[in-house]
Scaffold this motif. Structure first.
Motif, PDB file in Angstrom:
ATOM      1  N   CYS A  35       0.846  -1.184   0.000  1.00  0.00           N
ATOM      2  CA  CYS A  35       0.000   0.000   0.000  1.00  0.00           C
ATOM      3  C   CYS A  35       0.883   1.235   0.000  1.00  0.00           C
ATOM      4  O   CYS A  35       2.106   1.148   0.128  1.00  0.00           O
ATOM      5  CB  CYS A  35      -0.977  -0.003   1.171  1.00  0.00           C
ATOM      6  SG  CYS A  35      -0.247  -0.129   2.791  1.00  0.00           S
ATOM      7  N   ASN A  58      -5.139   7.290   5.665  1.00  0.00           N
ATOM      8  CA  ASN A  58      -5.526   7.067   4.269  1.00  0.00           C
ATOM      9  C   ASN A  58      -4.489   6.168   3.616  1.00  0.00           C
ATOM     10  O   ASN A  58      -3.324   6.546   3.494  1.00  0.00           O
ATOM     11  CB  ASN A  58      -5.627   8.395   3.522  1.00  0.00           C
ATOM     12  CG  ASN A  58      -6.714   9.282   4.078  1.00  0.00           C
ATOM     13  OD1 ASN A  58      -7.800   8.817   4.379  1.00  0.00           O
ATOM     14  ND2 ASN A  58      -6.423  10.555   4.238  1.00  0.00           N
ATOM     15  N   THR A 101      -3.639   3.664   0.214  1.00  0.00           N
ATOM     16  CA  THR A 101      -3.972   3.220  -1.135  1.00  0.00           C
ATOM     17  C   THR A 101      -3.473   1.792  -1.257  1.00  0.00           C
ATOM     18  O   THR A 101      -2.271   1.543  -1.266  1.00  0.00           O
ATOM     19  CB  THR A 101      -3.311   4.121  -2.196  1.00  0.00           C
ATOM     20  OG1 THR A 101      -3.776   5.455  -2.008  1.00  0.00           O
ATOM     21  CG2 THR A 101      -3.651   3.649  -3.593  1.00  0.00           C
ATOM     22  N   LEU A 103     -12.667  -5.528   1.127  1.00  0.00           N
ATOM     23  CA  LEU A 103     -13.201  -4.197   1.412  1.00  0.00           C
ATOM     24  C   LEU A 103     -14.725  -4.176   1.339  1.00  0.00           C
ATOM     25  O   LEU A 103     -15.395  -3.586   2.188  1.00  0.00           O
ATOM     26  CB  LEU A 103     -12.599  -3.168   0.455  1.00  0.00           C
ATOM     27  CG  LEU A 103     -11.084  -2.947   0.567  1.00  0.00           C
ATOM     28  CD1 LEU A 103     -10.604  -2.020  -0.547  1.00  0.00           C
ATOM     29  CD2 LEU A 103     -10.704  -2.413   1.925  1.00  0.00           C
ATOM     30  N   LEU A 127     -12.488  -0.008   8.953  1.00  0.00           N
ATOM     31  CA  LEU A 127     -12.572   0.613   7.637  1.00  0.00           C
ATOM     32  C   LEU A 127     -13.707   1.625   7.623  1.00  0.00           C
ATOM     33  O   LEU A 127     -14.854   1.290   7.875  1.00  0.00           O
ATOM     34  CB  LEU A 127     -12.803  -0.461   6.572  1.00  0.00           C
ATOM     35  CG  LEU A 127     -12.908   0.013   5.131  1.00  0.00           C
ATOM     36  CD1 LEU A 127     -11.602   0.649   4.672  1.00  0.00           C
ATOM     37  CD2 LEU A 127     -13.285  -1.144   4.223  1.00  0.00           C
ATOM     38  N   TYR A 145     -14.017   3.356   1.308  1.00  0.00           N
ATOM     39  CA  TYR A 145     -13.113   2.943   0.235  1.00  0.00           C
ATOM     40  C   TYR A 145     -13.727   3.317  -1.103  1.00  0.00           C
ATOM     41  O   TYR A 145     -14.933   3.460  -1.231  1.00  0.00           O
ATOM     42  CB  TYR A 145     -12.810   1.437   0.300  1.00  0.00           C
ATOM     43  CG  TYR A 145     -13.914   0.542  -0.219  1.00  0.00           C
ATOM     44  CD1 TYR A 145     -13.887   0.062  -1.523  1.00  0.00           C
ATOM     45  CD2 TYR A 145     -14.982   0.170   0.586  1.00  0.00           C
ATOM     46  CE1 TYR A 145     -14.894  -0.759  -1.996  1.00  0.00           C
ATOM     47  CE2 TYR A 145     -15.983  -0.653   0.123  1.00  0.00           C
ATOM     48  CZ  TYR A 145     -15.932  -1.119  -1.171  1.00  0.00           C
ATOM     49  OH  TYR A 145     -16.920  -1.921  -1.648  1.00  0.00           O
ATOM     50  N   TRP A 148      -7.058   0.798  -4.511  1.00  0.00           N
ATOM     51  CA  TRP A 148      -8.220   1.147  -3.701  1.00  0.00           C
ATOM     52  C   TRP A 148      -7.816   2.207  -2.707  1.00  0.00           C
ATOM     53  O   TRP A 148      -6.904   2.002  -1.911  1.00  0.00           O
ATOM     54  CB  TRP A 148      -8.751  -0.091  -2.970  1.00  0.00           C
ATOM     55  CG  TRP A 148      -9.275  -1.115  -3.904  1.00  0.00           C
ATOM     56  CD1 TRP A 148      -8.630  -2.220  -4.361  1.00  0.00           C
ATOM     57  CD2 TRP A 148     -10.547  -1.102  -4.537  1.00  0.00           C
ATOM     58  NE1 TRP A 148      -9.428  -2.908  -5.234  1.00  0.00           N
ATOM     59  CE2 TRP A 148     -10.614  -2.243  -5.359  1.00  0.00           C
ATOM     60  CE3 TRP A 148     -11.636  -0.242  -4.491  1.00  0.00           C
ATOM     61  CZ2 TRP A 148     -11.739  -2.540  -6.125  1.00  0.00           C
ATOM     62  CZ3 TRP A 148     -12.757  -0.554  -5.250  1.00  0.00           C
ATOM     63  CH2 TRP A 148     -12.803  -1.685  -6.052  1.00  0.00           C
ATOM     64  N   ASN A 149      -8.474   3.364  -2.748  1.00  0.00           N
ATOM     65  CA  ASN A 149      -8.236   4.429  -1.776  1.00  0.00           C
ATOM     66  C   ASN A 149      -9.118   4.155  -0.562  1.00  0.00           C
ATOM     67  O   ASN A 149     -10.337   4.137  -0.677  1.00  0.00           O
ATOM     68  CB  ASN A 149      -8.570   5.793  -2.372  1.00  0.00           C
ATOM     69  CG  ASN A 149      -7.700   6.114  -3.570  1.00  0.00           C
ATOM     70  OD1 ASN A 149      -6.542   5.735  -3.618  1.00  0.00           O
ATOM     71  ND2 ASN A 149      -8.267   6.796  -4.545  1.00  0.00           N
ATOM     72  N   THR A 150      -8.487   3.916   0.581  1.00  0.00           N
ATOM     73  CA  THR A 150      -9.226   3.567   1.794  1.00  0.00           C
ATOM     74  C   THR A 150      -8.937   4.572   2.898  1.00  0.00           C
ATOM     75  O   THR A 150      -7.873   5.178   2.935  1.00  0.00           O
ATOM     76  CB  THR A 150      -8.835   2.163   2.298  1.00  0.00           C
ATOM     77  OG1 THR A 150      -7.444   2.148   2.630  1.00  0.00           O
ATOM     78  CG2 THR A 150      -9.115   1.106   1.248  1.00  0.00           C
TER      79      THR A 150
END
Length: 171
Positions: free
Chosen positions: A45, A80, A82, A95, A142, A145, A161-163
């Motif tokens: 990530c 944050n 990714t 997710l 979480l 996302y 995936w932006n989480t």
């Protein structure tokens, strides 16, 4: 003259975004989430910042003088990340399942935090992907996302995936 700068020209700029590469390993998966292991999510990530903390100051008035004492540590509580997708779409499935266990539509019921939270280890990697520093994120869940940058059929980019994770503290 080309309108698109070369990589050498970009590297010569003084101001550019720094990103940090991480390895992520889940210690404790959410108890309410079944069918996933940390080995399934063996992924990398990326972040634009490193987790940080600050100590609140508490003002104390002594005989007309104001002095400060250190208080409670503030961890920022948001991270944050990714996440890079694996070859079998396990990150996407994880997710989606994680978001689905947190709140049930129509009934509006929630899973208790004790069944929803997880712990994971972030390993900061240098430019040669050697581990340099470790952060253990405790009490994380979480928050949101979304799919990362748009992919094109002619591109060989992997899906990201932006989480956003909310957490209690880190060690």
């Amino acid at each position: 003259m080309s309108l698109k700068p070369s990589i050498e020209e970009l590297r010569g700029l003084n101001h550019h975004a720094t990103t940090y590469d991480w390895g992520i390993q889940f210690f404790n998966m959410p108890q309410a989430l079944n069918g996933f292991t940390s080995a399934d999510l063996n992924t990398r990530c990326q972040t634009a910042s490193i987790p940080s903390r600050s100590i609140e100051e508490i003002p104390i008035n002594l005989r007309g003088h104001k002095v400060f004492q250190h208080g409670i540590v503030n961890y920022g509580n948001k991270l944050n990340l990714t996440l890079y997708e694996t070859t079998d779409s396990k990150v996407q499935d994880f997710l989606k399942a994680y978001m689905n266990i947190q709140w049930t539509p129509i009934t509006g019921t929630q899973v208790p935090k004790s069944l929803n939270q997880c712990c994971f280890l972030l390993t900061l990697l240098d430019s040669e992907h050697n581990p340099t520093f470790y952060y253990t994120i405790m009490g994380a869940w979480l928050q949101s996302y979304e799919a990362g940058s748009g992919l094109q059929s002619s591109s060989s980019d992997i899906l990201t995936w932006n989480t956003t994770w909310t957490f209690d503290y880190f060690i």
